[in-house]
Each structure stands twice: as structure tokens, then as C-alpha cells.
Design a protein around this motif. Sequence first.
Motif, PDB file in Angstrom:
ATOM      1  N   TYR A   1      -6.389  -7.072   7.434  1.00 29.10           N
ATOM      2  CA  TYR A   1      -5.070  -7.240   7.019  1.00 29.10           C
ATOM      3  C   TYR A   1      -4.016  -6.905   7.962  1.00 29.10           C
ATOM      4  O   TYR A   1      -4.315  -5.700   8.674  1.00 29.10           O
TER       5      TYR A   1
ATOM      6  N   ARG B   1      -6.824   4.138  -3.930  1.00 29.85           N
ATOM      7  CA  ARG B   1      -5.522   4.141  -3.348  1.00 29.85           C
ATOM      8  C   ARG B   1      -4.562   3.371  -4.219  1.00 29.85           C
ATOM      9  O   ARG B   1      -5.160   2.414  -4.901  1.00 29.85           O
ATOM     10  N   GLU B   2      -3.279   3.095  -4.231  1.00 39.09           N
ATOM     11  CA  GLU B   2      -2.376   2.389  -4.972  1.00 39.09           C
ATOM     12  C   GLU B   2      -1.882   1.193  -4.074  1.00 39.09           C
ATOM     13  O   GLU B   2      -1.373   1.146  -3.088  1.00 39.09           O
ATOM     14  N   ILE B   3      -2.345   0.158  -4.700  1.00 37.73           N
ATOM     15  CA  ILE B   3      -2.442  -1.077  -3.766  1.00 37.73           C
ATOM     16  C   ILE B   3      -2.120  -2.198  -4.837  1.00 37.73           C
ATOM     17  O   ILE B   3      -2.614  -2.148  -6.166  1.00 37.73           O
TER      18      ILE B   3
ATOM     19  N   LEU C   1      -9.358  -5.271  -0.931  1.00 33.55           N
ATOM     20  CA  LEU C   1      -8.455  -3.827  -0.211  1.00 33.55           C
ATOM     21  C   LEU C   1      -8.841  -2.946  -1.137  1.00 33.55           C
ATOM     22  O   LEU C   1      -9.039  -1.729  -0.640  1.00 33.55           O
ATOM     23  N   ARG C   2      -8.705  -2.926  -2.568  1.00 35.68           N
ATOM     24  CA  ARG C   2      -8.960  -1.968  -3.207  1.00 35.68           C
ATOM     25  C   ARG C   2     -10.313  -1.471  -3.171  1.00 35.68           C
ATOM     26  O   ARG C   2     -10.814  -0.279  -3.533  1.00 35.68           O
TER      27      ARG C   2
ATOM     28  N   LEU D   1     -10.690   0.527  -0.079  1.00 32.77           N
ATOM     29  CA  LEU D   1      -9.962   1.517  -0.280  1.00 32.77           C
ATOM     30  C   LEU D   1      -9.638   2.197  -1.657  1.00 32.77           C
ATOM     31  O   LEU D   1      -8.460   2.187  -2.283  1.00 32.77           O
TER      32      LEU D   1
ATOM     33  N   ALA E   1      -7.909  -1.089   6.675  1.00 32.75           N
ATOM     34  CA  ALA E   1      -7.055  -2.318   6.514  1.00 32.75           C
ATOM     35  C   ALA E   1      -7.324  -3.253   7.591  1.00 32.75           C
ATOM     36  O   ALA E   1      -7.704  -4.515   7.488  1.00 32.75           O
TER      37      ALA E   1
ATOM     38  N   PRO F   1       0.698   5.140   3.062  1.00 28.71           N
ATOM     39  CA  PRO F   1      -0.342   4.876   3.960  1.00 28.71           C
ATOM     40  C   PRO F   1      -0.688   5.898   4.971  1.00 28.71           C
ATOM     41  O   PRO F   1       0.560   6.819   5.187  1.00 28.71           O
TER      42      PRO F   1
ATOM     43  N   LEU G   1       0.945  -1.235  -0.017  1.00 26.92           N
ATOM     44  CA  LEU G   1      -0.102  -0.113   0.070  1.00 26.92           C
ATOM     45  C   LEU G   1       1.074   1.307   0.100  1.00 26.92           C
ATOM     46  O   LEU G   1       1.694   1.303   0.942  1.00 26.92           O
TER      47      LEU G   1
ATOM     48  N   TYR H   1       5.488   3.459   2.042  1.00 24.59           N
ATOM     49  CA  TYR H   1       4.711   2.149   1.696  1.00 24.59           C
ATOM     50  C   TYR H   1       4.351   1.630   3.185  1.00 24.59           C
ATOM     51  O   TYR H   1       4.851   1.779   4.346  1.00 24.59           O
TER      52      TYR H   1
ATOM     53  N   ALA I   1      -6.303   4.946   6.425  1.00 19.78           N
ATOM     54  CA  ALA I   1      -6.207   3.828   5.466  1.00 19.78           C
ATOM     55  C   ALA I   1      -5.792   2.625   6.299  1.00 19.78           C
ATOM     56  O   ALA I   1      -6.532   1.481   5.740  1.00 19.78           O
TER      57      ALA I   1
END
Length: 425
Positions: A127, A167-169, A160-161, A164, A122, A114, A111, A142, A118
Amino acid sequence: MGRWTTKGLAIAAALLALAGGPASAQLGGVVPSASLPVDPLGTVGKVRDTVRDTVRDVADAALEPVGEAARDIGRLARDRLQRLSHYVSDNAESVEWDDRHQPAVRGEILLLDPDPEALGVARRNGYAMIEQGALDGLDVRYARLRAPEGKSLARAIKALRKALPGREISADQLHFPAGRPAGGARESGGGAGGLPRGGTVGIIDGGIAGSDRLAAQQGFAKGAPRASDHASAIASLLAGAGTARIYGADVYGSDPAGGNALAIARALGWMQGQGVTVVSVSLIGPANPLLARAVASARAKGIVVVAAVGNDGAAAPPAYPASYPGVIAVTGVDGAGRVLIEAGRAAHLDYAAPGADMSALVPGRGRVALRGTSYAAPLAASRIAARRAALSSAASALKAADAEAVQAQPRTGRGVLCNICRSGL
């Protein structure tokens, strides 16, 4: 056109048959579908356009003999799928497929950027935090998260996407060497002639052994640094091409999940901290947002990143890190100046360099023959580094490299670098 006409028509027909048929035909027609992943790196879906581009290049003298192309393009695609499938199966305790059917570190999710909100979302969704931090020297933040118990990596990323959005996951995808030392020996020649020599090159690969140019080496995987024939051969090539100092980052060690995006990104940060201005990466994998961010940050700090386009053929999907914006993408040519038939591709192409009909010294094996774009990338890096040592900026070094390159055409980018180096390899 003369002697190419008949062969050109034959190869065009064969290649277009590969492009137009079902998936089994595109892969050579002999792969049991049950034994392979469903197009893990997008090969089948992209074969048609790529093969048609290859057909247009049939009469190009830089190609391998055209009679071999139809057979080889199918074999390379088939071999690639089998190799990845077997690797994931053989290392199932450490590796699994992600949501894009790419080999990745088992159960781990990255992720970017963060924040407490966020991370709270998770955590409430099951998570667990493995690690939170920033890449040294690259200003990239990250978090590494553990997928919920009983949920596959692919399902965990998608969930998770959804939790969230925006977000870049991603998974922590693996990268593999773009060539290995082969057998057979030959004598060394007389070096790089009157070309400028010197400079510093960083190698992100396996561990380096037997190099008197090695200034420092750092491990970024379990059991690293651990000597690797692949990395040691690259160091030998750099020494033969006149590179003065080498820095090594071992991203593999003894870890089956080595070569992951996070390890490569950390290695880039270490290179930046060591003051290395040219880094050679002879590894290939899929696009990864963390590594893309790390590459962009390294470039902003003045590092020239040089990368191989891989050896999975023109039908393979674009290789990364070679395809990231601003990375110097390098293909390979043989002793006759022909682009290697197995050379992969990137989203752009900058240079070619020798990738066959040469050799290197590998500890415990002596002088071994080499073939692959793995060995072209460091030779191109050696020329850029020699220029960089004498010039004030990366841009001026690349401009000088452009002036040095020869035989520019679409399949060699701005031209071939270090061709004279072959006499000493």
C-alpha cells in the motif's frame, strides 16, 4: 378512520407484498438483475421492516396520497440502484465499488490515526502513501493509501483490515446531492414575515454563483469552486429566508469522484476556521469513519450540522451525514404540509421544512421550481442560524427552534420549521 379504511387496506396489501416478495418484487419487478449491483446500499435487505413502518403511517395526513405509495416505493428503490450502478460504470476511471458495494474514490483507502508501525505494515503489504495529515481545525489524523496494483478496492480494504486488526480503515465513499432544481417558474412572495432573521450558514455542496450574501467560498475538489445549480439554488433559498452571510465549500468541482468523505470532512474543518456556527449539508452517502469523526469534532467545537435525509424513499438505508449522532436531520414537506413521498430516512429525525411548491433564482436559468429534502435542510438551518446569532450557545438556539416548530408528529420530528418562509420562495 372513515375514508382511509379502504385505501389503507389496499396500500397495506400492496406494500406488504413488496416487503414479502423476492428482491425483484421489492424493486418493482422490472430491473434486470444482471445490470445492477448486488444491493449496493442495503436497500433490499431493509425494505421489509421499513415498508411495514410505512404501512402503519398510511392514515397519516402528512403522507402523499396513499394511492401512489405502492408504485412510488418500488420506483424509488429501483431508480436508486440504477442511478448508482450507472454512475460507477460511467466514471470507472475515477470511481469503483468498495467492500460494502458503495461508490468510492478508485483505489484509495483511508486509515485513521496512522502511526509508524501501522504505516510500515501497510507499506510492506504493497500500500503506497498518497497523503498523511490532519483535518484543519478538527484534530482528526488520517492517511490516504493507494491500493496495491491489480487489486480491487474491495479486496484491498479487506486485506488491509486483516493486516491491521482493530484499525479504522475505509474507502473514501461518495456523497450525492439530495435533490436538483426542476423546471417551471413562479413569482416570489413576501419573505419570512416577522420571524427573526440574520445569522450565518455554511453550505457544503457544489459551487455557489449569483448570491450577494456569499462571504467566502473555497474549493475542496479538482476544478473547484465551480458553479452548481444545486448549490446556487440553496444559496438563493437562504437569502430569501433572511440569512445574512453564506460561506460556500465546493466538494465537487469538476471531479467525478467529488463529494467524497474526505472532501466533506475538510470542508467542515474550513468552516470551523471561518467561525461558521451552522453548516447545511444537502448530500447523502453511507457511513464513513473519517467523516463521522470530523462531524463529532465539529459539533464539539460548537458547530450545528444540519443535513437532508435524501430523496430515495422510506425503503432506502439511513442517509449520512444526517444519521450521525447529533446531526440535525431534516425531511421535507409540500405546500399542503405533507411529507414528501420520496423523502428518505435517517437514524433519527429532528425537523421538517418546506421541500416543494417553492422556487429559487438560479443564474442562467432564472426562477426555477424546487422539490426535494435538499431544499428543506437549508431552510431549517436558516432558522437555527437566526436564533444562534442572538443566543449564547448551540443548545439554546436549538431550544428556540423547537419552540418555533409547528405540527410535530413522528414523520416531521419536532415539527416544521420555516413554513412561513415559503411565501418568499
